[in-house]
Design a protein around this motif. Structure first.
Motif, short mmCIF file in Angstrom:
data_model
loop_
_atom_site.label_atom_id
_atom_site.label_comp_id
_atom_site.label_asym_id
_atom_site.label_seq_id
_atom_site.Cartn_x
_atom_site.Cartn_y
_atom_site.Cartn_z
N ASP A 77 0.84 -1.19 0.00
CA ASP A 77 0.00 0.00 0.00
C ASP A 77 0.88 1.25 0.00
O ASP A 77 2.07 1.19 0.35
N VAL A 91 -5.34 7.31 0.69
CA VAL A 91 -6.56 7.12 -0.09
C VAL A 91 -6.74 8.28 -1.07
O VAL A 91 -6.61 9.45 -0.70
N PRO A 94 -3.23 8.98 -6.89
CA PRO A 94 -3.21 8.19 -8.14
C PRO A 94 -2.21 7.03 -8.11
O PRO A 94 -2.45 5.99 -8.74
N ARG A 96 -1.57 5.11 -5.62
CA ARG A 96 -2.16 4.00 -4.87
C ARG A 96 -3.01 3.12 -5.78
O ARG A 96 -2.96 1.89 -5.70
N ARG A 97 -3.76 3.74 -6.64
CA ARG A 97 -4.57 2.97 -7.59
C ARG A 97 -3.68 2.25 -8.60
O ARG A 97 -3.94 1.11 -8.98
N THR A 100 -1.99 -0.82 -6.74
CA THR A 100 -2.85 -1.77 -6.04
C THR A 100 -4.06 -2.21 -6.86
O THR A 100 -4.77 -3.13 -6.43
N VAL A 101 -4.30 -1.59 -8.01
CA VAL A 101 -5.46 -1.95 -8.82
C VAL A 101 -5.07 -2.33 -10.24
O VAL A 101 -5.35 -3.44 -10.71
N LYS A 102 -4.37 -1.42 -10.96
CA LYS A 102 -4.14 -1.65 -12.38
C LYS A 102 -2.87 -0.91 -12.83
O LYS A 102 -2.92 0.26 -13.17
#
Length: 426
Positions: A77, A91, A94, A96-97, A100-102
């Motif tokens: 994270d 939170v 950008p 972090r996304r 952790t996402v894409k």
């Protein structure tokens, strides 16, 4: 022309031995000649070692899969520092996304990390080109290490990357446009290729597998010779040939031959035990595990005791402490250096949650939670969060227990009587 080809191939082999091979700069004729002469990774055992052939060795595959899979599966994270002792997930940021996402249009975060970690383990370097939208990094495109040539500028000591694309074109990127994960390095610019340094061990393992396959195909070791007092007749020769065929192959080995015409069998002086074939193959597992820093028991080799401790638990702790932690720190510091803007270095950090490694050991996990609750480190809701559970509905879920040996004594009771009585204050 032939002398020119041989000279170019020898030059390519010399540059390959130093780890600086660039086949894209060679003509097709020189490439063909170079490959004919044995390739860059030819070993003393005669095996040609590449990433593909190395991954055919079970021990190497397991080592790379364990480390890469662990790095890819550990929760990571982006953390924001709100004070000297307060840190919370960033939170809405950008990055972090992205992590952790894409990270890019076709990979998940774990796939991306697993791929670059495998590059690190084999080639000592992991590269990903940054795609920007304004100042923000919007994507990370992984690049094969053998397509990247890195050099350091003498003017400002910054790094420059020359990337060879699949269509043959070249792209030059500055340090600001590349995420560079670097393993152990002697010059601080390029990581050392583990594959280059362990190629003799991999080569021995490959040749051992080839020899084992050959023996299995023929059905037996050469344990002895057949002696005939005279010349073998055609009928006896045909019978012997059929008999040998019956005892060849994996299903026919171990049987007994019937000899005719006074033929005799004599064992050879060099037996399979003397050859120590199986012992050599077993040694290669330990040798390869040593290069990657993986405990032998994770490869299925449990015959020997470990210097890290007498139990499996101690070996696992040693793996996390001495091997995995090194790679996690490499990731955290490289991500901070190459992705976080310099103005946010003091407030943002990437962190792996190594507590996730305890999920497989329920007893150790609950022992840690119990001690944390007793010493006021965790509240009930803190523990529930780590277990991916919703918080409790009552306020007691956020309470922290006082450590057992630090419970404050109650204040002394006030003396009885009127507080304004002069006799009480005398």
């Amino acid at each position: 022309m032939a002398n020119k080809k041989r000279k170019g191939a020898r030059s390519a082999k010399a540059s390959a031995s130093s780890g600086s091979l660039d086949l894209t700069s060679m003509t097709p004729e020189l490439v063909a000649e170079f490959l004919r002469l044995g390739g860059t990774m030819q070993t003393a055992s005669g095996a040609a070692v590449t990433e593909t052939s190395a991954m055919r060795v079970a021990a190497a595959w397991r080592c790379i899969n364990i480390i890469s899979g662990t790095v890819g599966s550990l929760p990571m994270d982006l953390i924001r520092r709100e004070g000297e002792r307060i840190r919370r997930p960033a939170v809405g940021h950008p990055l972090r996304r992205l992590l952790t996402v894409k990270p890019n249009p076709w990979q998940t975060p774990s796939e991306f990390r697993r791929m670059l970690q495998a590059h690190l383990l084999l080639r000592g370097n992991g590269y990903a080109m940054k795609i920007r939208v304004g100042r923000d990094v919007a994507g990370l495109i992984p690049i094969l290490p053998n397509r990247v040539e890195v050099e350091q500028r003498s003017e400002d000591l910054s790094l420059r990357y020359k990337v060879s694309r699949s269509d043959g074109s070249k792209l030059t990127l500055g340090q600001a446009d590349m995420l560079h994960l670097r393993g152990m390095s002697l010059d601080g610019v390029r990581g050392l290729s583990v594959l280059n340094h362990m190629r003799e061990s991999i080569g021995l393992a490959l040749q051992g597998e080839a020899a084992g396959a050959h023996l299995m195909r023929n059905g037996q070791f050469v344990r002895g010779v057949l002696k005939h007092p005279n010349k073998l007749s055609q009928e006896a020769r045909a019978f012997l040939k059929d008999s040998l065929a019956e005892h060849s192959g994996p299903t026919g080995s171990g049987g007994t031959l019937v000899l005719e015409e006074g033929m005799d069998y004599s064992p050879v002086s060099l037996s399979p035990t003397d050859l120590q074939f199986l012992e050599q193959r077993d040694f290669q597992r330990y040798d390869i595990a040593m290069f990657f820093g993986v405990p032998p028991h994770m490869l299925g080799a449990t015959e020997k005791e470990t210097s890290w401790g007498s139990g499996i638990e101690q070996q696992g702790i040693g793996f996390v402490t001495y091997t995995l932690n090194d790679w996690l720190v490499t990731w955290q510091e490289a991500l901070k250096r190459d992705l976080i803007h310099e103005s946010e270095w003091d407030v943002l950090d990437f962190r792996f949650n190594t507590q996730a490694l305890l999920k497989g050991d329920t007893k150790a996990q609950w022992d840690a939670f119990t001690r944390g609750r007793q010493w006021g480190v965790y509240s009930a809701n803190d523990v529930r969060e780590k277990l991916d559970l919703n918080p409790r509905d009552d306020e007691a879920g956020d309470e922290y227990a006082a450590p057992p040996n630090q419970t404050l004594a109650p204040p002394p009771a006030a003396p009885e009587g009127d507080p304004d009585d002069p006799a009480r204050t005398a």
